[in-house]
Design an enzyme around this catalytic site. Sequence first.
Site, PDB file in Angstrom:
ATOM      1  N   SER A 144      36.853  36.168  51.707  1.00  0.00           N
ATOM      2  CA  SER A 144      35.629  35.620  51.114  1.00  0.00           C
ATOM      3  C   SER A 144      35.834  35.097  49.703  1.00  0.00           C
ATOM      4  O   SER A 144      34.928  34.479  49.129  1.00  0.00           O
ATOM      5  CB  SER A 144      34.540  36.702  51.085  1.00  0.00           C
ATOM      6  OG  SER A 144      34.837  37.684  50.103  1.00  0.00           O
ATOM      7  N   GLY A 201      33.328  43.399  43.910  1.00  0.00           N
ATOM      8  CA  GLY A 201      33.797  43.934  42.631  1.00  0.00           C
ATOM      9  C   GLY A 201      35.221  43.517  42.320  1.00  0.00           C
ATOM     10  O   GLY A 201      35.561  43.222  41.168  1.00  0.00           O
ATOM     11  N   ASP A 202      36.068  43.485  43.337  1.00  0.00           N
ATOM     12  CA  ASP A 202      37.459  43.063  43.131  1.00  0.00           C
ATOM     13  C   ASP A 202      37.531  41.569  42.815  1.00  0.00           C
ATOM     14  O   ASP A 202      38.370  41.134  42.012  1.00  0.00           O
ATOM     15  CB  ASP A 202      38.292  43.382  44.361  1.00  0.00           C
ATOM     16  CG  ASP A 202      38.378  44.876  44.629  1.00  0.00           C
ATOM     17  OD1 ASP A 202      38.385  45.645  43.648  1.00  0.00           O
ATOM     18  OD2 ASP A 202      38.434  45.269  45.807  1.00  0.00           O
ATOM     19  N   LYS A 244      42.056  47.455  47.324  1.00  0.00           N
ATOM     20  CA  LYS A 244      41.546  47.029  46.026  1.00  0.00           C
ATOM     21  C   LYS A 244      42.594  46.267  45.226  1.00  0.00           C
ATOM     22  O   LYS A 244      42.280  45.280  44.548  1.00  0.00           O
ATOM     23  CB  LYS A 244      41.029  48.225  45.226  1.00  0.00           C
ATOM     24  CG  LYS A 244      39.792  48.881  45.839  1.00  0.00           C
ATOM     25  CD  LYS A 244      39.071  49.770  44.853  1.00  0.00           C
ATOM     26  CE  LYS A 244      38.356  48.999  43.790  1.00  0.00           C
ATOM     27  NZ  LYS A 244      37.288  48.124  44.299  1.00  0.00           N
ATOM     28  N   ASP A 259      27.891  39.943  52.912  1.00  0.00           N
ATOM     29  CA  ASP A 259      28.849  41.044  52.958  1.00  0.00           C
ATOM     30  C   ASP A 259      29.336  41.271  51.537  1.00  0.00           C
ATOM     31  O   ASP A 259      29.968  40.393  50.939  1.00  0.00           O
ATOM     32  CB  ASP A 259      30.017  40.681  53.887  1.00  0.00           C
ATOM     33  CG  ASP A 259      31.031  41.816  54.041  1.00  0.00           C
ATOM     34  OD1 ASP A 259      30.888  42.846  53.355  1.00  0.00           O
ATOM     35  OD2 ASP A 259      31.966  41.653  54.835  1.00  0.00           O
TER      36      ASP A 259
END
Length: 306
Positions: free
Chosen positions: A284, A244-245, A40, A239
């Site tokens: 991504s 969120g990160d 994270k 995916d």
Amino acid sequence: MTSIVVLGSTNMDLVAYVPRAPALGETVTGRSFRTIPGGKGANQAVAAARAGGEVSMVGAVGADEFGARLRSTLEHCGVDTDLLRTSEGASGTAHIVVDDEGGNAIVVVPGANGTVTSLTHGDEALLGTADVLLLQLELPLSVVVEAATTARRLGVRTVLTPAPAQPLPPELLAATDLLVPNEHEAAALTGLTDPREAALALLGDVPEVVVTLGAAGSLYAARGADPVAVPAPRVRAVDTTGAGDTFVGALAVALGEGRPVPEALAWAQSAAALSVQREGASTSMPFRTEIEAAFGPLGTRETDPV
């Protein structure tokens, strides 16, 4: 340029892509497997750097092949790693199953992340140069609390992602400026399943809250103001790992640039929407030019009171 320090985890993501996730005791056949740098903390660092921030990473990798690759990836993405420690033993890993709908299930093994229990003098000096500190809960809670309270003393804005969800000590909440849970974490923290009610309850502990709602967008609440909902772009998710990160990293950059909160949220959601259309977490995450192309001309975006 927004100066951002990320204190957080670095993990190697071991990702299996399957038609559907196995039930307990069940074996399924996957269609592919990848090792992707993640964690994270590292994910938020990469997202912020690609979104245009000046980012430094504080944490630890192991003295193994994964550790070398994790450090190299961060540096390649423009993240400063001078204060990223190398610890004896294994790097952290995240074991991830991604199904054909883009959903995921994750098991994290902390590894070297568990060795980061306190700040060094160098860490504190770096914090003093930052505009924003990004925190999550994949490092020992002691150092997260120490970093937040140090940032508060130094006048640095602190953004906390309370994941994985766990009870938060009062001293951490008292030093948090913006809390960014997803709807499940907000429910775990408050016992309230309605995101609006949960956000309002959390304002008893922190001055600002953003509850992320996945494909539904996000909900922003601040003391003394009505909550507002910001919709997300409609896309087909491949995916959702790291979405969120991506959101938090891009949001930190936008807020550091002084954008109005609704616009900052919409900009960050554009970044997250781009990320879910690709496989992987750090791999991504979109670059600033991509976010701006998807977001369109700057200007305060429409929001709805809730």
